[in-house]
Design an enzyme around this catalytic site. Structure first.
Site, PDB file in Angstrom:
ATOM      1  N   TYR A   1       0.835  -1.193   0.000  1.00 53.63           N
ATOM      2  CA  TYR A   1       0.000   0.000   0.000  1.00 53.63           C
ATOM      3  C   TYR A   1       0.877   1.254   0.000  1.00 53.63           C
ATOM      4  O   TYR A   1       0.589   2.225  -0.702  1.00 53.63           O
ATOM      5  CB  TYR A   1      -0.938  -0.007   1.217  1.00 53.63           C
ATOM      6  CG  TYR A   1      -1.989  -1.089   1.132  1.00 53.63           C
ATOM      7  CD1 TYR A   1      -3.196  -0.862   0.484  1.00 53.63           C
ATOM      8  CD2 TYR A   1      -1.779  -2.347   1.694  1.00 53.63           C
ATOM      9  CE1 TYR A   1      -4.160  -1.849   0.388  1.00 53.63           C
ATOM     10  CE2 TYR A   1      -2.732  -3.341   1.608  1.00 53.63           C
ATOM     11  CZ  TYR A   1      -3.924  -3.093   0.948  1.00 53.63           C
ATOM     12  OH  TYR A   1      -4.867  -4.079   0.843  1.00 53.63           O
TER      13      TYR A   1
ATOM     14  N   GLU B   1      -0.775 -16.129 -10.377  1.00 50.96           N
ATOM     15  CA  GLU B   1       0.167 -15.271 -11.087  1.00 50.96           C
ATOM     16  C   GLU B   1       1.637 -15.555 -10.758  1.00 50.96           C
ATOM     17  O   GLU B   1       2.517 -14.917 -11.337  1.00 50.96           O
ATOM     18  CB  GLU B   1      -0.129 -13.799 -10.778  1.00 50.96           C
ATOM     19  CG  GLU B   1      -1.419 -13.330 -11.377  1.00 50.96           C
ATOM     20  CD  GLU B   1      -1.641 -11.839 -11.244  1.00 50.96           C
ATOM     21  OE1 GLU B   1      -0.674 -11.077 -11.037  1.00 50.96           O
ATOM     22  OE2 GLU B   1      -2.811 -11.420 -11.350  1.00 50.96           O
TER      23      GLU B   1
ATOM     24  N   ASN C   1     -12.701  -0.188  -5.682  1.00 53.89           N
ATOM     25  CA  ASN C   1     -12.315  -0.476  -7.059  1.00 53.89           C
ATOM     26  C   ASN C   1     -13.435  -1.228  -7.788  1.00 53.89           C
ATOM     27  O   ASN C   1     -13.765  -2.355  -7.415  1.00 53.89           O
ATOM     28  CB  ASN C   1     -11.028  -1.309  -7.061  1.00 53.89           C
ATOM     29  CG  ASN C   1     -10.553  -1.681  -8.445  1.00 53.89           C
ATOM     30  OD1 ASN C   1     -11.073  -1.220  -9.458  1.00 53.89           O
ATOM     31  ND2 ASN C   1      -9.551  -2.539  -8.495  1.00 53.89           N
TER      32      ASN C   1
ATOM     33  N   CYS D   1      -6.213  -4.660  -8.041  1.00 51.19           N
ATOM     34  CA  CYS D   1      -6.073  -4.391  -6.608  1.00 51.19           C
ATOM     35  C   CYS D   1      -5.625  -5.628  -5.837  1.00 51.19           C
ATOM     36  O   CYS D   1      -5.091  -5.502  -4.740  1.00 51.19           O
ATOM     37  CB  CYS D   1      -7.360  -3.813  -6.030  1.00 51.19           C
ATOM     38  SG  CYS D   1      -8.825  -4.792  -6.324  1.00 51.19           S
ATOM     39  N   HIS D   2      -5.785  -6.808  -6.420  1.00 50.44           N
ATOM     40  CA  HIS D   2      -5.296  -8.021  -5.759  1.00 50.44           C
ATOM     41  C   HIS D   2      -3.765  -8.017  -5.671  1.00 50.44           C
ATOM     42  O   HIS D   2      -3.204  -8.752  -4.867  1.00 50.44           O
ATOM     43  CB  HIS D   2      -5.795  -9.278  -6.483  1.00 50.44           C
ATOM     44  CG  HIS D   2      -5.265  -9.446  -7.867  1.00 50.44           C
ATOM     45  ND1 HIS D   2      -5.773  -8.727  -8.941  1.00 50.44           N
ATOM     46  CD2 HIS D   2      -4.266 -10.219  -8.358  1.00 50.44           C
ATOM     47  CE1 HIS D   2      -5.115  -9.067 -10.033  1.00 50.44           C
ATOM     48  NE2 HIS D   2      -4.193  -9.982  -9.707  1.00 50.44           N
TER      49      HIS D   2
END
Length: 176
Positions: free
Chosen positions: A114, A174, A137, A145-146
């Protein structure tokens, strides 16, 4: 956000479940992350956007088809770049748009804290405000945002369908 007459939505199944997209000629407005059944997604879209019309794409050049193919590939574990998708962020403050735009630069397989995102958004002292923007979002996945995690490396909260478990699954997907 107020529903417009030209807002259109589409529903499709991914390897993770049913997903919904809502957009118009100005861009993608909302994404509803996958859930097990189609009906709850459609009900939520119509609750949020009562004037939206269901779109059945008739050609591969139509906006939902291009986005749909990319999203299907994402949920198959393929690296996907969503940065070329036009998003519609009317109704957001300049700060919120700046944060969401900065977030779009975080590529597949990468994360930021953040605090790091606050710096990218030219607001280095706004880490808490960044969390608030993430919770609002409208386009999780497209505006990733993940990929924003806590400074200690843990996932942190996630307001989209499935909460923190979905965020952790997306981050795991990912890993390159």
């Amino acid at each position: 956000m107020e529903s417009q007459k030209n807002d259109q939505y589409t529903l499709f199944k991914t390897q993770w479940g049913w997903l919904g997209l809502l957009g118009n000629e100005q861009g993608l407005i909302r994404i509803y992350l996958p859930v097990a059944h189609k009906k709850p997604i459609q009900s939520r879209i119509l609750s949020d956007f009562p004037n939206a019309e269901r779109r059945v794409a008739r050609s591969s050049s139509a906006w939902p088809c291009k986005i749909q193919k990319a999203i299907e590939n994402y949920y198959k574990g393929q690296p996907v770049d969503f940065s070329d998708i036009t998003v519609h962020l009317d109704g957001f403050s300049e700060f919120q748009r700046t944060v969401l735009t900065a977030l779009r630069t975080i590529t597949y397989g990468n994360t930021v804290s953040y605090t790091q995102l606050a710096k990218l958004a030219n607001s280095p002292r706004a880490a808490r405000a960044i969390g608030t923007v993430m919770a609002q979002n409208p386009l999780p996945l497209i505006i990733p945002c993940h990929r924003v995690i806590k400074a200690d490396g843990t996932p942190g909260l996630f307001s989209a369908a499935g909460g923190t478990n979905t965020k952790a699954r997306m981050l795991e997907l990912e890993k390159l």
